[in-house]
Write an enzyme that holds these catalytic residues in place. Structure first.
Site: not given
Length: 297
Positions: A100, A175, A243
């Site tokens: 990701s 995502k 993140k």
């Protein structure tokens, strides 16, 4: 064992990467893996895979290369440079990045790989450790249709919902939206848990009935036991969700999309991390609500 299936190089054998690579082995694929931790390589070989001593060694003879590492810097570290994927993979190989990362990193990787005649898909996943183990991940893919079709059998050994979302970077954009929805959902569940407990309600009974109604969700189903047992063993760490919230916040700003609730939850995730809980599962957002409510932890 002789197989007509493509030879796989798997880079990154963490919480997600280890069970995913093992599911490919179970499906009959020849998997050579590389990661930094020796015990993870031992786990791969115990499952029937082959351990490599470097990225270059792992990818040299591979038809398909899969990367599953924490963030954009790690993808760039394994992809570029003399010992990286692009310099050592053979022309015509397919590179599938299932990490990701930022959409921009995926687009740039595809451009650089194209100059080496290496095809690329960005294919991040959702479903957490349980989804990886059970091979029921949702896989959101960006790239060319022909490359997606070539990779479909591999994806179907790893997940249940596999969708091409658009050109390079599209998988990462979807995502990012997924991580936004998951974080907000966990935060809402955490607030409900504290409210219910403070009100003297049987929490197990409450979550059971809520799960059967409109408030039910995959997040609640997967994280209910974490809330009930205060078990925050990491399936997906707060550090990684921090993140990801940075990725979606930056990407939304770039396209002019307002994320008012997402911005608040991003700060709550950052706060939890700053208080030393970054290594816990993201269901530990409950700890943040408890602190705000004056509940002892």
């Amino acid at each position: 064992m002789t197989t007509t299936l493509p030879k796989i190089a798997w880079i990154g054998l963490g919480i997600m990467g280890s069970p995913m690579s093992e599911n490919l082995i179970k499906a009959g694929y020849d998997v050579t893996g590389y990661t930094l931790e020796r015990e993870k390589l031992d786990r791969l070989t115990a499952a029937g895979g082959t351990a490599a001593a470097s990225v270059a060694e792992a990818v040299r003879d591979a038809d398909v290369i899969v990367t599953m590492v924490p963030a954009s810097p790690q993808v760039e570290a394994v992809a570029y440079g003399p010992g990286g994927i692009l310099e050592n993979a053979r022309p015509g190989a397919l590179l599938i990045d299932m990490s990701s990362i930022t959409p921009g990193t995926s687009v740039a990787l595809a451009e650089h790989a194209g100059r080496k005649c290496i095809r690329v898909l960005d294919a991040p996943v959702s479903g957490g450790e349980a989804g990886a183990v059970e091979a029921v991940l949702s896989i959101m893919v960006g790239g060319e249709q022909a490359d997606f079709e070539a990779a479909r059998p591999l994806f179907e050994a790893l997940g249940r919902t596999v969708v091409l979302c658009g050109p390079h970077g599209s998988g990462q954009t979807v995502k990012a939206a997924n991580q936004l929805m998951v974080a907000v959902n966990i935060q809402a569940c955490a607030e409900a848990v504290v409210f219910l407990e403070r009100s003297g309600v049987d929490l197990g009974a409450a979550l059971e009935v809520l799960g059967g109604g409109l408030a039910g969700s995959t997040v609640l189903a997967r994280k209910k036991d974490n809330f009930l047992n205060r078990d925050f063993t990491p399936g997906f760490r707060i550090d990684l969700h921090h993140k990801d919230m940075g990725i979606v916040t930056d990407a939304a700003r770039a396209v002019g999309a307002a994320l008012p609730v997402g911005a608040v939850v991003a700060q709550l995730v950052a706060s939890l991390r700053a208080q030393g809980d970054g290594g816990l599962d993201h269901s530990a957002l409950l700890r943040g609500v408890e602190r705000l409510s004056g509940t002892g932890i």
